[in-house]
Design a protein around this motif. Structure first.
Motif, PDB file in Angstrom:
ATOM      1  N   ARG A   1      -7.114   2.595  -9.874  1.00 34.26           N
ATOM      2  CA  ARG A   1      -6.495   1.387  -9.328  1.00 34.26           C
ATOM      3  C   ARG A   1      -5.849   1.662  -7.974  1.00 34.26           C
ATOM      4  NH1 ARG A   1      -4.055  -1.393 -14.811  1.00 34.26           N
ATOM      5  NH2 ARG A   1      -6.095  -1.922 -15.659  1.00 34.26           N
ATOM      6  N   LEU A   2      -5.251   2.831  -7.842  1.00 33.73           N
ATOM      7  CA  LEU A   2      -4.643   3.183  -6.560  1.00 33.73           C
ATOM      8  C   LEU A   2      -5.696   3.248  -5.465  1.00 33.73           C
ATOM      9  CD1 LEU A   2      -2.188   4.131  -4.854  1.00 33.73           C
ATOM     10  CD2 LEU A   2      -2.861   6.465  -5.457  1.00 33.73           C
ATOM     11  N   VAL A   3      -6.814   3.894  -5.743  1.00 32.43           N
ATOM     12  CA  VAL A   3      -7.831   4.043  -4.699  1.00 32.43           C
ATOM     13  C   VAL A   3      -8.502   2.708  -4.395  1.00 32.43           C
ATOM     14  CG1 VAL A   3      -9.933   4.665  -5.984  1.00 32.43           C
ATOM     15  CG2 VAL A   3      -9.470   5.720  -3.789  1.00 32.43           C
ATOM     16  N   TYR A   4      -8.709   1.861  -5.392  1.00 29.87           N
ATOM     17  CA  TYR A   4      -9.305   0.552  -5.107  1.00 29.87           C
ATOM     18  C   TYR A   4      -8.329  -0.310  -4.306  1.00 29.87           C
ATOM     19  CZ  TYR A   4     -12.863   1.983  -8.443  1.00 29.87           C
ATOM     20  OH  TYR A   4     -13.856   2.675  -9.097  1.00 29.87           O
TER      21      TYR A   4
ATOM     22  N   ALA B   1      -6.550  -2.550   0.846  1.00 32.99           N
ATOM     23  CA  ALA B   1      -5.494  -2.542   1.861  1.00 32.99           C
ATOM     24  C   ALA B   1      -6.037  -2.038   3.193  1.00 32.99           C
ATOM     25  CB  ALA B   1      -4.329  -1.673   1.400  1.00 32.99           C
ATOM     26  N   SER B   2      -6.893  -1.028   3.159  1.00 31.60           N
ATOM     27  CA  SER B   2      -7.474  -0.502   4.398  1.00 31.60           C
ATOM     28  C   SER B   2      -8.261  -1.580   5.135  1.00 31.60           C
ATOM     29  CB  SER B   2      -8.398   0.682   4.098  1.00 31.60           C
ATOM     30  OG  SER B   2      -7.679   1.769   3.630  1.00 31.60           O
ATOM     31  N   VAL B   3      -9.045  -2.342   4.396  1.00 30.33           N
ATOM     32  CA  VAL B   3      -9.849  -3.398   5.024  1.00 30.33           C
ATOM     33  C   VAL B   3      -8.935  -4.487   5.585  1.00 30.33           C
ATOM     34  CG1 VAL B   3     -11.527  -5.239   4.566  1.00 30.33           C
ATOM     35  CG2 VAL B   3     -11.909  -2.937   3.652  1.00 30.33           C
TER      36      VAL B   3
ATOM     37  N   TRP C   1       0.834  -1.201   0.000  1.00 35.94           N
ATOM     38  CA  TRP C   1       0.000   0.000   0.000  1.00 35.94           C
ATOM     39  C   TRP C   1       0.869   1.251   0.000  1.00 35.94           C
ATOM     40  CZ3 TRP C   1      -3.466   1.608   4.730  1.00 35.94           C
ATOM     41  CH2 TRP C   1      -4.328   2.640   4.355  1.00 35.94           C
ATOM     42  N   VAL C   2       1.788   1.312   0.931  1.00 31.70           N
ATOM     43  CA  VAL C   2       2.665   2.482   1.014  1.00 31.70           C
ATOM     44  C   VAL C   2       3.522   2.592  -0.238  1.00 31.70           C
ATOM     45  CG1 VAL C   2       4.598   3.507   2.271  1.00 31.70           C
ATOM     46  CG2 VAL C   2       2.651   2.552   3.532  1.00 31.70           C
ATOM     47  N   GLY C   3       4.041   1.470  -0.713  1.00 29.76           N
ATOM     48  CA  GLY C   3       4.854   1.491  -1.924  1.00 29.76           C
ATOM     49  C   GLY C   3       4.102   2.021  -3.125  1.00 29.76           C
TER      50      GLY C   3
END
Length: 152
Positions: free
Chosen positions: A49-52, A57-59, A18-20
């Motif tokens: 794609r980044l937001v999805y 990743a958040s979940v 996610w961070v990468g």
């Protein structure tokens, strides 16, 4: 023991990916778009794609981190220990990263839909750079926890 190991592994790998991805977008993709190397269509696809990926990743981070916090900490440990403070800081950084990516993508795509590239990128690159900094702070926080920097 095996479940905790799997949760830690999934948590760390998801966080790193996610961070990468956020750092890559902030440091490589958006500067290329400012230079005129990317059109609106491909940039919008990358932003989507980044937001999805960020949402997934958040979940995953919420579920794995929640499991780890629930099995390793009591409320008192979270509130009163150095490790607990690092865990709470990680939670705040996690929310900040997710919010910055969501807001940045929303503003970027709104401008891209007008078939403009440089102006929306210029207006949102600071949000994505802030998200990258927050992401790096998340990794540092995780490293401090993994290294046992703060006692229980």
């Amino acid at each position: 023991m095996v479940l905790d190991t799997a949760m830690v592994t999934l948590h760390v790998l998801t966080g790193a990916l996610w961070v990468g991805s956020v750092v890559f977008v902030a440091g490589a993709v958006l500067p290329a778009a400012l230079d005129g190397s990317l059109d609106a269509g491909p940039l919008e696809t990358l932003a989507d794609r980044l937001v999805y990926g960020s949402r997934v990743a958040s979940v995953v981070m919420f579920l794995t981190g929640g499991h780890l916090a629930g099995t390793r900490y009591t409320f008192e440990l979270l509130a009163e220990s150095g490790r607990g403070h690092l865990v709470l800081a990680m939670l705040v950084l996690w929310v900040a990263l997710a919010a910055l990516v969501e807001v940045g993508r929303s503003r970027l795509v709104a401008g891209l839909r007008e078939k403009r590239v440089r102006t929306p990128v210029r207006e949102t690159i600071t949000l994505f750079r802030a998200a990258a900094v927050v992401g790096v702070l998340l990794l540092v926080d995780g490293g401090l926890l993994a290294a046992g920097f703060a006692p229980y």
